[in-house]
Design a protein around this motif. Structure first.
Motif, PDB file in Angstrom:
ATOM      1  N   CYS A 256       0.834  -1.214   0.000  1.00  0.00           N
ATOM      2  CA  CYS A 256       0.000   0.000   0.000  1.00  0.00           C
ATOM      3  C   CYS A 256       0.863   1.256   0.000  1.00  0.00           C
ATOM      4  O   CYS A 256       0.597   2.210  -0.731  1.00  0.00           O
ATOM      5  CB  CYS A 256      -0.928   0.011   1.208  1.00  0.00           C
ATOM      6  N   GLU A 257       1.909   1.248   0.821  1.00  0.00           N
ATOM      7  CA  GLU A 257       2.793   2.430   0.885  1.00  0.00           C
ATOM      8  C   GLU A 257       3.445   2.710  -0.454  1.00  0.00           C
ATOM      9  O   GLU A 257       3.533   3.858  -0.888  1.00  0.00           O
ATOM     10  CB  GLU A 257       3.903   2.195   1.920  1.00  0.00           C
ATOM     11  N   MET A 258       3.897   1.632  -1.099  1.00  0.00           N
ATOM     12  CA  MET A 258       4.581   1.813  -2.398  1.00  0.00           C
ATOM     13  C   MET A 258       3.614   2.320  -3.454  1.00  0.00           C
ATOM     14  O   MET A 258       3.967   3.149  -4.283  1.00  0.00           O
ATOM     15  CB  MET A 258       5.184   0.478  -2.872  1.00  0.00           C
ATOM     16  N   ILE A 259       2.393   1.799  -3.442  1.00  0.00           N
ATOM     17  CA  ILE A 259       1.405   2.257  -4.436  1.00  0.00           C
ATOM     18  C   ILE A 259       1.189   3.761  -4.263  1.00  0.00           C
ATOM     19  O   ILE A 259       1.210   4.533  -5.219  1.00  0.00           O
ATOM     20  CB  ILE A 259       0.072   1.495  -4.294  1.00  0.00           C
ATOM     21  N   GLU A 260       1.025   4.157  -2.993  1.00  0.00           N
ATOM     22  CA  GLU A 260       0.762   5.575  -2.731  1.00  0.00           C
ATOM     23  C   GLU A 260       1.969   6.439  -3.099  1.00  0.00           C
ATOM     24  O   GLU A 260       1.846   7.419  -3.833  1.00  0.00           O
ATOM     25  CB  GLU A 260       0.422   5.753  -1.244  1.00  0.00           C
ATOM     26  N   ARG A 261       3.135   6.042  -2.590  1.00  0.00           N
ATOM     27  CA  ARG A 261       4.317   6.900  -2.762  1.00  0.00           C
ATOM     28  C   ARG A 261       4.777   6.962  -4.210  1.00  0.00           C
ATOM     29  O   ARG A 261       5.156   8.004  -4.712  1.00  0.00           O
ATOM     30  CB  ARG A 261       5.439   6.357  -1.881  1.00  0.00           C
ATOM     31  N   GLU A 262       4.731   5.816  -4.896  1.00  0.00           N
ATOM     32  CA  GLU A 262       5.271   5.758  -6.257  1.00  0.00           C
ATOM     33  C   GLU A 262       4.206   6.006  -7.317  1.00  0.00           C
ATOM     34  O   GLU A 262       4.491   5.915  -8.500  1.00  0.00           O
ATOM     35  CB  GLU A 262       5.960   4.410  -6.501  1.00  0.00           C
ATOM     36  N   ARG A 263       2.999   6.293  -6.897  1.00  0.00           N
ATOM     37  CA  ARG A 263       1.894   6.552  -7.837  1.00  0.00           C
ATOM     38  C   ARG A 263       1.796   5.405  -8.859  1.00  0.00           C
ATOM     39  O   ARG A 263       1.780   5.626 -10.071  1.00  0.00           O
ATOM     40  CB  ARG A 263       2.057   7.899  -8.563  1.00  0.00           C
ATOM     41  N   VAL A 264       1.757   4.183  -8.337  1.00  0.00           N
ATOM     42  CA  VAL A 264       1.694   2.983  -9.178  1.00  0.00           C
ATOM     43  C   VAL A 264       0.369   2.964  -9.944  1.00  0.00           C
ATOM     44  O   VAL A 264      -0.688   3.232  -9.370  1.00  0.00           O
ATOM     45  CB  VAL A 264       1.827   1.717  -8.291  1.00  0.00           C
ATOM     46  N   THR A 265       0.430   2.657 -11.240  1.00  0.00           N
ATOM     47  CA  THR A 265      -0.811   2.593 -12.039  1.00  0.00           C
ATOM     48  C   THR A 265      -1.257   1.153 -12.284  1.00  0.00           C
ATOM     49  O   THR A 265      -2.435   0.889 -12.484  1.00  0.00           O
ATOM     50  CB  THR A 265      -0.635   3.293 -13.402  1.00  0.00           C
ATOM     51  N   ILE A 266      -0.289   0.222 -12.327  1.00  0.00           N
ATOM     52  CA  ILE A 266      -0.642  -1.189 -12.536  1.00  0.00           C
ATOM     53  C   ILE A 266       0.110  -2.033 -11.521  1.00  0.00           C
ATOM     54  O   ILE A 266       1.314  -1.878 -11.357  1.00  0.00           O
ATOM     55  CB  ILE A 266      -0.230  -1.682 -13.948  1.00  0.00           C
ATOM     56  N   SER A 267      -0.613  -2.909 -10.847  1.00  0.00           N
ATOM     57  CA  SER A 267       0.070  -3.863  -9.992  1.00  0.00           C
ATOM     58  C   SER A 267      -0.433  -5.263 -10.344  1.00  0.00           C
ATOM     59  O   SER A 267      -1.432  -5.401 -11.061  1.00  0.00           O
ATOM     60  CB  SER A 267      -0.160  -3.534  -8.523  1.00  0.00           C
ATOM     61  N   GLU A 287      -5.331   4.375   6.070  1.00  0.00           N
ATOM     62  CA  GLU A 287      -5.842   4.907   4.801  1.00  0.00           C
ATOM     63  C   GLU A 287      -4.681   5.266   3.895  1.00  0.00           C
ATOM     64  O   GLU A 287      -3.725   5.890   4.316  1.00  0.00           O
ATOM     65  CB  GLU A 287      -6.704   6.129   5.079  1.00  0.00           C
ATOM     66  N   TYR A 288      -4.807   4.848   2.648  1.00  0.00           N
ATOM     67  CA  TYR A 288      -3.781   5.161   1.660  1.00  0.00           C
ATOM     68  C   TYR A 288      -4.470   5.764   0.453  1.00  0.00           C
ATOM     69  O   TYR A 288      -5.619   5.424   0.153  1.00  0.00           O
ATOM     70  CB  TYR A 288      -3.039   3.893   1.236  1.00  0.00           C
ATOM     71  N   ASP A 289      -3.730   6.595  -0.234  1.00  0.00           N
ATOM     72  CA  ASP A 289      -4.258   7.126  -1.483  1.00  0.00           C
ATOM     73  C   ASP A 289      -3.892   6.142  -2.601  1.00  0.00           C
ATOM     74  O   ASP A 289      -2.746   6.086  -3.045  1.00  0.00           O
ATOM     75  CB  ASP A 289      -3.638   8.502  -1.756  1.00  0.00           C
ATOM     76  N   LEU A 290      -4.867   5.336  -2.999  1.00  0.00           N
ATOM     77  CA  LEU A 290      -4.623   4.338  -4.043  1.00  0.00           C
ATOM     78  C   LEU A 290      -5.187   4.817  -5.387  1.00  0.00           C
ATOM     79  O   LEU A 290      -5.358   4.027  -6.314  1.00  0.00           O
ATOM     80  CB  LEU A 290      -5.255   2.987  -3.652  1.00  0.00           C
ATOM     81  N   SER A 291      -5.474   6.089  -5.482  1.00  0.00           N
ATOM     82  CA  SER A 291      -6.212   6.586  -6.655  1.00  0.00           C
ATOM     83  C   SER A 291      -5.404   6.508  -7.951  1.00  0.00           C
ATOM     84  O   SER A 291      -5.959   6.598  -9.034  1.00  0.00           O
ATOM     85  CB  SER A 291      -6.665   8.025  -6.411  1.00  0.00           C
ATOM     86  N   SER A 292      -4.075   6.341  -7.829  1.00  0.00           N
ATOM     87  CA  SER A 292      -3.279   6.236  -9.063  1.00  0.00           C
ATOM     88  C   SER A 292      -3.504   4.898  -9.761  1.00  0.00           C
ATOM     89  O   SER A 292      -3.268   4.771 -10.961  1.00  0.00           O
ATOM     90  CB  SER A 292      -1.789   6.375  -8.726  1.00  0.00           C
ATOM     91  N   LEU A 293      -3.969   3.883  -9.009  1.00  0.00           N
ATOM     92  CA  LEU A 293      -4.092   2.525  -9.554  1.00  0.00           C
ATOM     93  C   LEU A 293      -5.144   2.450 -10.643  1.00  0.00           C
ATOM     94  O   LEU A 293      -6.327   2.679 -10.402  1.00  0.00           O
ATOM     95  CB  LEU A 293      -4.506   1.550  -8.451  1.00  0.00           C
ATOM     96  N   ARG A 294      -4.707   2.101 -11.811  1.00  0.00           N
ATOM     97  CA  ARG A 294      -5.615   1.977 -12.945  1.00  0.00           C
ATOM     98  C   ARG A 294      -6.154   0.548 -13.018  1.00  0.00           C
ATOM     99  O   ARG A 294      -7.284   0.311 -13.386  1.00  0.00           O
ATOM    100  CB  ARG A 294      -4.794   2.305 -14.195  1.00  0.00           C
ATOM    101  N   GLN A 295      -5.317  -0.392 -12.685  1.00  0.00           N
ATOM    102  CA  GLN A 295      -5.763  -1.785 -12.672  1.00  0.00           C
ATOM    103  C   GLN A 295      -4.835  -2.650 -11.831  1.00  0.00           C
ATOM    104  O   GLN A 295      -3.645  -2.387 -11.734  1.00  0.00           O
ATOM    105  CB  GLN A 295      -5.840  -2.353 -14.095  1.00  0.00           C
ATOM    106  N   VAL A 296      -5.448  -3.657 -11.244  1.00  0.00           N
ATOM    107  CA  VAL A 296      -4.687  -4.666 -10.527  1.00  0.00           C
ATOM    108  C   VAL A 296      -4.906  -5.969 -11.292  1.00  0.00           C
ATOM    109  O   VAL A 296      -6.046  -6.380 -11.494  1.00  0.00           O
ATOM    110  CB  VAL A 296      -5.225  -4.790  -9.088  1.00  0.00           C
ATOM    111  N   VAL A 297      -3.832  -6.549 -11.761  1.00  0.00           N
ATOM    112  CA  VAL A 297      -3.968  -7.804 -12.498  1.00  0.00           C
ATOM    113  C   VAL A 297      -3.839  -8.947 -11.499  1.00  0.00           C
ATOM    114  O   VAL A 297      -2.901  -8.965 -10.704  1.00  0.00           O
ATOM    115  CB  VAL A 297      -2.888  -7.923 -13.592  1.00  0.00           C
ATOM    116  N   SER A 298      -4.797  -9.844 -11.513  1.00  0.00           N
ATOM    117  CA  SER A 298      -4.728 -10.973 -10.605  1.00  0.00           C
ATOM    118  C   SER A 298      -4.922 -12.269 -11.373  1.00  0.00           C
ATOM    119  O   SER A 298      -5.801 -12.368 -12.235  1.00  0.00           O
ATOM    120  CB  SER A 298      -5.777 -10.832  -9.504  1.00  0.00           C
ATOM    121  N   GLY A 299      -4.122 -13.253 -11.059  1.00  0.00           N
ATOM    122  CA  GLY A 299      -4.211 -14.541 -11.747  1.00  0.00           C
ATOM    123  C   GLY A 299      -3.426 -15.572 -10.966  1.00  0.00           C
ATOM    124  O   GLY A 299      -3.011 -15.326  -9.848  1.00  0.00           O
TER     125      GLY A 299
END
Ligand code: ADP
Length: 537
Positions: A256-267, A287-299
C-alpha cells in the motif's frame, strides 16, 4: 517477401535504451528507494553480460537467479540473453530438495543470489553439481556468506566493460528457463526462446491484454521467479513504462505504501496477495491514497467474486483477471469486457469479470472431451483446455513426463473449463482438485468462491476427502476473519451457500483453521490440506 528479422529479447532492451533512457526504475531497499534510469540499467546490463562472459558463460549456458523483485534481478532478466545464455529464475520458496534438483537439472553455471537469501543456498551448496560461481547481488559490504569463492556483484560490474556486444543468436535459441512449482512430483522445466518472449511481450502490452504503456508505473508483486513475473518486466521495458520493484519480503503495508508513494498505475499478484491487502486495510483502518491505480492484475488461481466486488466498491480499484501457466510464458487469457457486453446488468457483469477472459491473439485453444473431440463453446459443456501458439512450450526440458502433456502439437493444460459463446473461459477446476462424488464432478473452485463471499470469511479451500460410499466428498476448510461479527459455524457456512448449489454439492463438513497453507507461489496448497484431513469423517 518481408525482411528476415530475428525476434530477439535483446531488442526489447535496446529499444528502452534508445527511446526511454530517462525513464525511471525504482526499487524499495529497506526504508530507502534506489532509483535509476533505463540508460543506467542498459549500461549495467551490458557490464553484467561482459562479466558473465569473463566467468566463462557462453551461448546456451544457464545463469540461475535466486532473488527478490529488484533492479538487479531486472538486469539478470536481460544480460544472459544478450550473450546467448539463459536466465533461469529459481523459486526461493521451494523445499531444499526441489531447489537442489532444479539447479542441478538446469545445470546452472553461475548463481546470482540476493544477500539475505544466501543461507538457503549455503544449506544445499554441497549438493550442487554444476555451479562454478556464486555471485552475491550486492556490494562489498554484503558479502557475509560461507559460499566458497563467492563473488560480489557490484565489484564484478565495476570491473567489466560497459560495451554492449550482443551475441549473434537465432530467435529460436533459449533465453529463459523456469520450473513449475511442483504441486505434484518433481518440478518440471520450461524453456523460452527469444522469439517466444518477444512475441509474448508485444501481445501482453496490447490494450485487451495487460494494457501496459509508456505512461504506466508498474509494480509487479508476483515474484520474478514465478512464470516470468507474468511477462511484466519484459513488456514494461519494451514500452518504456516506469518499473517499481517492491524488494525484499513485501507485505500488505509495504504494498500500500509503495502504491501511494510511487503513484503505481498497474500492480499484479495472485489473489491471496489482494485478499491480504484488503484484510490489512480493513483491520488496521489505515488509509492510503490508491487513486493512481488503474488496474490490478490478478491470476494464478481463480479470483473470488467477492474480492472483485470489494476492490471495486470499497477501494474503487478494478481487478483484471488473467489466466496462464509456466508452460505458456505465462499468458493465455485476460478478462476485458467486449464492447457488445457493455449493457449487461451489474451482477452479470461482475460474474463475467470473474471468469478467465478471452484467449490472447496468437494462441489457439481447444475444449476437448476425454477422447480429444471438440466440445461446444456454449458455456455448459465442460472439458479440458488445450493450447498451442508461439509462446506455448512443446516439451518439459529433459523430462520423460513431457509425453503425458504435450501431445500431437497441443499442450494439455489439465484445467477443466467451459467456454461461452463470446469466447469467455470459465475455469471449473484443475483436474486434480475436482471432487469426484458418486461418479459426478464437483468444482472446488465454485464452492470456494461462494463461501468466500460470506463477509466473515477470509479464505476458503475445498478439498476432496475419501468416502466409502461416494468415493470422494467435499470438505470446506475455512479461515474466519479476525473481526468476524459472530462465531462462524458449519451451519452458517452451509446455509449461506445452500441456495446456490444442488444438495449433493454441499460440503459434508466445514472445518475452521487458522490459515490456509500456501504453495511456493502463494496459491492454496490443497496437497497439504488433503494430507491433513485424509482421515476426517
Ligand atoms: P504452478 O503450476 O507452479 O502452480 P503456474 O502458475 O504455472 O504454477 O500454474 C498454472 C495453473 O494455475 C493453471 O494451469 C491453472 O490451473 C491455474 N491458474 C492460473 N491462472 C488462473 C486463473 N486466473 N484462474 C484459475 N486458475 C488459474
Amino acid at each position: 517477401m518481408t525482411m528476415h528479422y530475428e525476434l530477439l529479447a535483446n531488442r526489447i532492451l535496446e529499444r528502452a535504451a534508445i527511446h526511454f533512457p530517462n525513464k525511471e526504475i525504482a526499487t524499495r531497499v529497506g526504508e530507502c528507494t534506489h532509483r535509476y534510469t533505463y540508460a543506467e540499467m542498459f549500461e549495467r546490463t551490458s557490464r553484467l553480460g561482459n562479466a558473465l562472459r569473463e566467468l566463462g558463460v557462453g551461448p546456451g549456458d544457464r545463469v540461475g537467479t535466486f532473488a527478490w523483485n529488484t533492479y538487479r534481478h531486472l538486469e539478470a532478466y536481460f544480460a544472459p540473453a544478450t550473450i546467448g545464455a539463459v536466465t533461469h529464475t529459481i523459486n526461493i520458496r521451494l523445499a531444499p530438495d526441489d531447489m537442489a534438483y532444479i539447479i542441478n537439472h538446469a545445470g546452472d553455471k553461475v548463481l546470482l543470489i540476493d544477500p539475505d537469501l544466501a543461507p538457503l543456498i549455503e544449506a544445499i551448496a554441497d549438493r550442487l553439481t554444476s555451479v562454478q560461481h556464486f555471485v552475491i547481488l550486492g556490494d562489498s559490504s554484503e558479502m557475509a556468506t560461507s559460499l566458497s569463492g563467492a563473488l560480489c556483484y557490484e565489484t564484478l560490474l565495476a570491473a567489466a566493460s560497459p560495451e554492449y556486444r550482443p551475441a549473434d543468436v537465432d530467435e529460436y535459441s533459449t533465453m529463459g528457463l523456469c520450473y513449475t512449482s511442483a504441486t505434484t512430483g518433481l518440478p518440471k522445466g520450461v524453456a523460452y526462446s527469444h522469439r517466444a518472449v518477444y512475441l509474448h511481450s508485444m501481445t501482453a502490452a496490447t490494450a485487451d491484454m495487460l494494457a501496459v504503456s509508456e505512461r504506466d508505473r508498474i509494480m509487479a508483486i508476483v515474484p520474478m521467479f514465478h512464470a516470468n513475473c507474468w511477462g511484466f518486466p519484459y513488456a514494461a521495458t519494451m514500452v518504456g513504462a516506469s518499473q517499481i520493484f517492491p524488494g525484499v519480503r513485501p507485505d500488505p503495508r509495504v504494498i500500500c505504501e509503495m502504491i501511494e508513494r510511487e503513484r503505481v498505475t498497474i500492480s499484479a499478484g495472485v489473489p491471496t496477495i489482494w485478499i491480504g491487502v484488503l484484510d490489512y486495510l480493513q483491520r488496521s483502518g489505515a488509509e492510503y491514497d490508491l487513486s493512481s491505480l488503474r488496474q490490478v492484475v490478478s491470476g494464478g488461481s481463480a479470483v473470488p467474486l467477492a474480492v472483485l466486488q470489494a476492490y471495486r466498491d470499497q477501494l474503487g480499484v478494478e481487478i483484471v483477471h488473467a489466466y496462464g501457466m509456466t508452460e505458456a510464458a505465462p499468458l493465455i487469457s485476460v478478462n476485458r469486457r467486449r464492447s457488445w457486453l457493455d449493457d449487461l446488468p451489474d451482477e452479470q457483469r461482475l460474474e463475467l469479470n470473474a471468469s478467465q477472459g478471452v484467449v490472447a491473439p496468437g494462441i489457439d485453444m481447444k475444449l476437448a472431451d476425454e477422447n480429444g473431440e471438440d466440445l461446444a463453446w456454449d458455456g455448459e459443456q465442460r472439458g479440458e483446455l488445450w493450447f498451442r501458439g508461439p509462446w506455448v512450450a512443446d516439451e518439459y526440458v529433459d523430462d520423460e513426463r513431457s509425453a503425458e502433456t504435450f501431445i500431437d502439437g497441443w499442450y494439455h493444460s489439465g484445467d477443466i473449463a467451459t467456454i461461452d459463446a463470446n469466447g469467455y473461459i470459465q475455469i471449473v477446476d484443475r483436474v486434480k482438485d475436482m471432487v469426484k462424488s458418486g461418479g459426478e464432478w464437483i468444482s472446488s473452485v465454485d464452492l470456494e468462491s461462494a463461501i468466500m463471499a460470506h463477509p466473515d470469511v477470509l479464505e476458503a479451500a475445498v478439498i476432496a476427502i475419501p468416502d466409502a460410499q461416494w468415493q470422494e466428498r467435499p470438505l470446506a476448510c475455512v479461515v474466519a476473519r479476525s473481526e468476524a461479527s459472530g462465531p462462524l459455524t458449519r451451519d452458517t457456512i452451509l446455509d449461506f451457500i445452500r441456495p446456490d448449489f444442488a444438495r449433493w454439492w454441499l460440503p459434508d463438513d466445514v472445518v475452521f483453521i487458522d490459515e490456509i497453507p500456501k504453495t511456493s507461489v502463494g496459491k492454496f496448497d490443497k496437497k497439504v490440506l488433503r494430507a491433513r484431513f485424509e482421515d476426517h469423517r
